[in-house]
Scaffold this motif. Structure first.
Motif, PDB file in Angstrom:
ATOM      1  N   PRO A  44      38.047  38.694  36.121  1.00 15.20           N
ATOM      2  CA  PRO A  44      36.993  39.699  36.293  1.00 15.20           C
ATOM      3  C   PRO A  44      36.287  40.021  34.985  1.00 15.20           C
ATOM      4  N   ALA A  45      35.071  40.532  35.119  1.00 12.18           N
ATOM      5  CA  ALA A  45      34.379  41.077  33.958  1.00 12.18           C
ATOM      6  C   ALA A  45      34.981  42.451  33.679  1.00 12.18           C
ATOM      7  N   VAL A  46      35.380  42.692  32.444  1.00 14.75           N
ATOM      8  CA  VAL A  46      36.061  43.937  32.082  1.00 14.75           C
ATOM      9  C   VAL A  46      35.082  44.895  31.434  1.00 14.75           C
ATOM     10  N   GLY A  47      34.972  46.081  32.024  1.00 16.50           N
ATOM     11  CA  GLY A  47      34.087  47.086  31.475  1.00 16.50           C
ATOM     12  C   GLY A  47      34.741  47.893  30.372  1.00 16.50           C
ATOM     13  N   ALA A  48      33.940  48.628  29.631  1.00 12.73           N
ATOM     14  CA  ALA A  48      34.448  49.399  28.492  1.00 12.73           C
ATOM     15  C   ALA A  48      35.444  50.470  28.923  1.00 12.73           C
ATOM     16  N   ASP A  49      35.293  51.007  30.124  1.00 17.73           N
ATOM     17  CA  ASP A  49      36.170  52.079  30.584  1.00 17.73           C
ATOM     18  C   ASP A  49      37.323  51.585  31.454  1.00 17.73           C
ATOM     19  N   ASP A  50      37.390  50.278  31.666  1.00 17.26           N
ATOM     20  CA  ASP A  50      38.467  49.738  32.494  1.00 17.26           C
ATOM     21  C   ASP A  50      39.783  49.721  31.725  1.00 17.26           C
ATOM     22  N   LYS A  51      40.873  49.927  32.446  1.00 16.97           N
ATOM     23  CA  LYS A  51      42.198  49.916  31.837  1.00 16.97           C
ATOM     24  C   LYS A  51      42.753  48.502  31.860  1.00 16.97           C
ATOM     25  N   VAL A  52      43.117  47.977  30.705  1.00 12.34           N
ATOM     26  CA  VAL A  52      43.670  46.628  30.580  1.00 12.34           C
ATOM     27  C   VAL A  52      45.104  46.742  30.072  1.00 12.34           C
ATOM     28  N   THR A  53      46.055  46.255  30.871  1.00 14.30           N
ATOM     29  CA  THR A  53      47.472  46.326  30.507  1.00 14.30           C
ATOM     30  C   THR A  53      48.005  44.915  30.311  1.00 14.30           C
ATOM     31  N   PRO A  54      48.457  44.571  29.113  1.00 17.96           N
ATOM     32  CA  PRO A  54      49.022  43.230  28.885  1.00 17.96           C
ATOM     33  C   PRO A  54      50.216  42.988  29.805  1.00 17.96           C
ATOM     34  N   LEU A  55      50.370  41.744  30.254  1.00 16.00           N
ATOM     35  CA  LEU A  55      51.491  41.410  31.123  1.00 16.00           C
ATOM     36  C   LEU A  55      52.799  41.502  30.353  1.00 16.00           C
ATOM     37  N   SER A  56      53.782  42.137  30.974  1.00 12.76           N
ATOM     38  CA  SER A  56      55.125  42.157  30.401  1.00 12.76           C
ATOM     39  C   SER A  56      55.784  40.812  30.663  1.00 12.76           C
ATOM     40  N   GLY A  57      56.928  40.573  30.027  1.00 11.49           N
ATOM     41  CA  GLY A  57      57.661  39.337  30.268  1.00 11.49           C
ATOM     42  C   GLY A  57      58.028  39.184  31.731  1.00 11.49           C
ATOM     43  N   MET A  58      58.464  40.281  32.362  1.00  9.72           N
ATOM     44  CA  MET A  58      58.846  40.235  33.768  1.00  9.72           C
ATOM     45  C   MET A  58      57.641  39.907  34.641  1.00  9.72           C
ATOM     46  N   ARG A  59      56.508  40.574  34.361  1.00 14.19           N
ATOM     47  CA  ARG A  59      55.322  40.370  35.177  1.00 14.19           C
ATOM     48  C   ARG A  59      54.812  38.934  35.054  1.00 14.19           C
ATOM     49  N   LYS A  60      54.910  38.354  33.858  1.00 16.37           N
ATOM     50  CA  LYS A  60      54.481  36.977  33.659  1.00 16.37           C
ATOM     51  C   LYS A  60      55.311  36.016  34.501  1.00 16.37           C
ATOM     52  N   ILE A  61      56.622  36.216  34.482  1.00 15.47           N
ATOM     53  CA  ILE A  61      57.498  35.318  35.231  1.00 15.47           C
ATOM     54  C   ILE A  61      57.289  35.480  36.726  1.00 15.47           C
ATOM     55  N   ILE A  62      57.076  36.726  37.187  1.00 11.26           N
ATOM     56  CA  ILE A  62      56.784  36.949  38.604  1.00 11.26           C
ATOM     57  C   ILE A  62      55.533  36.168  38.991  1.00 11.26           C
ATOM     58  N   ALA A  63      54.494  36.261  38.163  1.00 11.11           N
ATOM     59  CA  ALA A  63      53.242  35.552  38.449  1.00 11.11           C
ATOM     60  C   ALA A  63      53.459  34.041  38.477  1.00 11.11           C
ATOM     61  N   GLU A  64      54.202  33.534  37.502  1.00  5.85           N
ATOM     62  CA  GLU A  64      54.425  32.094  37.411  1.00  5.85           C
ATOM     63  C   GLU A  64      55.234  31.575  38.591  1.00  5.85           C
ATOM     64  N   ARG A  65      56.306  32.298  38.947  1.00  6.92           N
ATOM     65  CA  ARG A  65      57.192  31.821  40.010  1.00  6.92           C
ATOM     66  C   ARG A  65      56.527  31.907  41.387  1.00  6.92           C
ATOM     67  N   LEU A  66      55.763  32.964  41.617  1.00  9.89           N
ATOM     68  CA  LEU A  66      55.107  33.086  42.909  1.00  9.89           C
ATOM     69  C   LEU A  66      53.986  32.065  43.046  1.00  9.89           C
ATOM     70  N   LEU A  67      53.275  31.800  41.949  1.00  6.95           N
ATOM     71  CA  LEU A  67      52.253  30.759  41.983  1.00  6.95           C
ATOM     72  C   LEU A  67      52.897  29.402  42.249  1.00  6.95           C
ATOM     73  N   LEU A  68      54.014  29.143  41.560  1.00  6.62           N
ATOM     74  CA  LEU A  68      54.740  27.888  41.771  1.00  6.62           C
ATOM     75  C   LEU A  68      55.196  27.776  43.225  1.00  6.62           C
ATOM     76  N   SER A  69      55.679  28.879  43.781  1.00  7.75           N
ATOM     77  CA  SER A  69      56.158  28.874  45.163  1.00  7.75           C
ATOM     78  C   SER A  69      55.041  28.522  46.132  1.00  7.75           C
ATOM     79  N   LYS A  70      53.885  29.170  45.981  1.00  8.03           N
ATOM     80  CA  LYS A  70      52.783  28.929  46.913  1.00  8.03           C
ATOM     81  C   LYS A  70      52.149  27.552  46.720  1.00  8.03           C
ATOM     82  N   GLN A  71      52.211  27.032  45.496  1.00  5.44           N
ATOM     83  CA  GLN A  71      51.594  25.733  45.232  1.00  5.44           C
ATOM     84  C   GLN A  71      52.476  24.557  45.622  1.00  5.44           C
TER      85      GLN A  71
END
Length: 415
Positions: A182-209
């Motif tokens: 997405p395009a990020v606006g100046a007032d939008d909240k951006v939270t860096p991915l934690s280690g746990m969140r990164k692995i959740i994203a990777e594993r679920l993407l791997l699962s669906k793919q």
């Protein structure tokens, strides 16, 4: 000699960890078994124990910093050791950066070696090493002015940086696949991915793919289960015993069904299918930063009481970030229950390398036809997501109907 405290591998999928907080500081005495730090892994935040004793001389990785598994986090000096000559260990290789655009020159990396030309070990302070890496200073060319010839900050700052050699990036490099962001606006909240969140994203993407999913659902008559649960809890309330949740009964139904239909309690193994001897129920538990799935191991040997108490204890440890690495091992099938959030039904994503996950919706009061009469009934939707490489539709349907049978005839689970 000095002892290195390294980033531990706290789970089978962990490649790096985040040092959340230090429980000890430089100068503190450490004994075996002391909790010295909190580490966030890909699965949970865990306490790290000391396996050696001595005095913490230097802390090399600060709070909030990520470090690969095996990287040195701090140094302990043993009793009666001269801490003035204890130095930092060799620096780990830097994480490879993304390739630059073809038109952008890249400066060659300059090693910050820890071995001098004569083979002797260089003594370098952590700060000096950091500055050397930033300035591109070759530490083998620097003369140390600190104790015992140790290279300190001032030595590196006065040294001449090595010349950087431009290296053109290959113009024919294959394009790196990019997501649609997405395009990020100046007032939008951006939270860096934690280690746990990164692995959740990777594993679920791997699962669906990589896993060919298919989904089944059945609607269960939950009235018998609710009546039995009410009766049992009324009795245990008088004696101060364990209080049972609906989820406890569903887990027990899953376990009994795995014994009746063992083909679902399995996993794809490349050129074979592994059918597990034991049932390990991975229980999806929502925590602040995502989802963890600790396991009720050898569940087929446990009573409803043991299962209920174990899940409660795991849920508490998950919320308190006290789960241990081995509590995630041994899972063969997963349960995800969103009934408490008012969700009636949903399709869950298979938790690799398992072949099936059960999705549990809330118990809904609705009008149902009973022997030709419209009456009020309690209904619960149970879903099953499967890996089609392992489980065929008929097998999955047989398993799901077994779960339905135990829910609708809950006394069978107590035999």
């Amino acid at each position: 000699m000095p002892i290195n405290i390294e980033m531990p591998k706290l789970s089978d999928t962990m490649t790096e960890g985040t040092l959340v907080s230090w429980r000890k500081k430089a100068g503190d005495t450490v004994e075996i078994g002391d909790i010295i730090a909190e580490i966030e892994t890909d699965k949970a935040t865990m306490e790290m124990e000391a396996f050696d004793e001595g005095t913490i001389v230097e802390i090399l990785v600060q709070e909030g910093t990520k470090a690969p598994v095996g990287d040195v986090l701090a140094i302990i000096a043993e009793e009666d050791e001269d801490v003035s000559v204890v130095t930092a260990p060799p620096a780990a290789p830097a994480t490879k950066a993304p390739a630059a655009a073809a038109s952008t020159p890249v400066a060659a990396a300059v090693p910050t070696a820890t071995v001098a030309a004569d083979g002797s070990r260089l003594r370098v302070s952590p700060l000096a090493r950091k500055i050397a890496a930033e300035k591109g200073v070759d530490l083998t060319t620097v003369k140390g002015s600190g104790p015992s010839g140790r290279i300190v900050k001032a030595d590196v700052e006065s040294a001449k940086a090595a010349s950087a050699t431009p290296v053109a990036a290959p113009s024919s490099a294959a394009p790196v696949p990019q997501g649609i962001f997405p395009a990020v606006g100046a007032d939008d909240k951006v939270t860096p991915l934690s280690g746990m969140r990164k692995i959740i994203a990777e594993r679920l993407l791997l699962s669906k793919q990589t896993i060919p999913h298919f989904y089944l659902h059945v609607e269960c008559d939950a009235a018998p289960l609710m009546a039995l649960r009410k009766q049992i809890n009324a009795q245990t309330e008088q004696t101060g015993g364990n209080k049972y949740s609906v989820n406890d009964f569903v887990v027990k139904a899953m376990i009994n069904s795995c014994e009746e239909v063992p083909a679902v309690n399995a996993a794809y193994n490349g050129d074979s299918v592994v059918e597990f001897a034991n049932v390990g129920i991975s229980v999806a538990i929502a925590v602040e930063d995502g989802l963890v799935t600790p396991v009720v191991k050898t569940a087929q040997n446990k009573s409803l009481l043991e299962i209920s108490q174990e899940i409660k204890a795991m849920a508490k440890r998950a919320r308190d970030k006290k789960l241990l690495p081995n509590e995630f091992d041994g899972g063969t099938i997963t349960i995800s229950n969103l009934g408490a959030w008012g969700v009636e039904s949903f399709d869950a994503i298979v938790n690799p390398p398992q072949a099936a996950i059960v999705s549990v919706g809330g118990i809904i009061e609705k009008a149902v036809s009973i022997k030709g009469e419209i009456k009020s009934g309690l209904r619960m939707n149970i879903g099953l997501s499967c890996d089609h490489r392992v489980v065929d539709g008929a097998v999955a349907a047989t398993y799901l109907n077994a779960v339905k049978k135990f829910i609708e005839q809950p006394t069978l689970m107590l035999v």
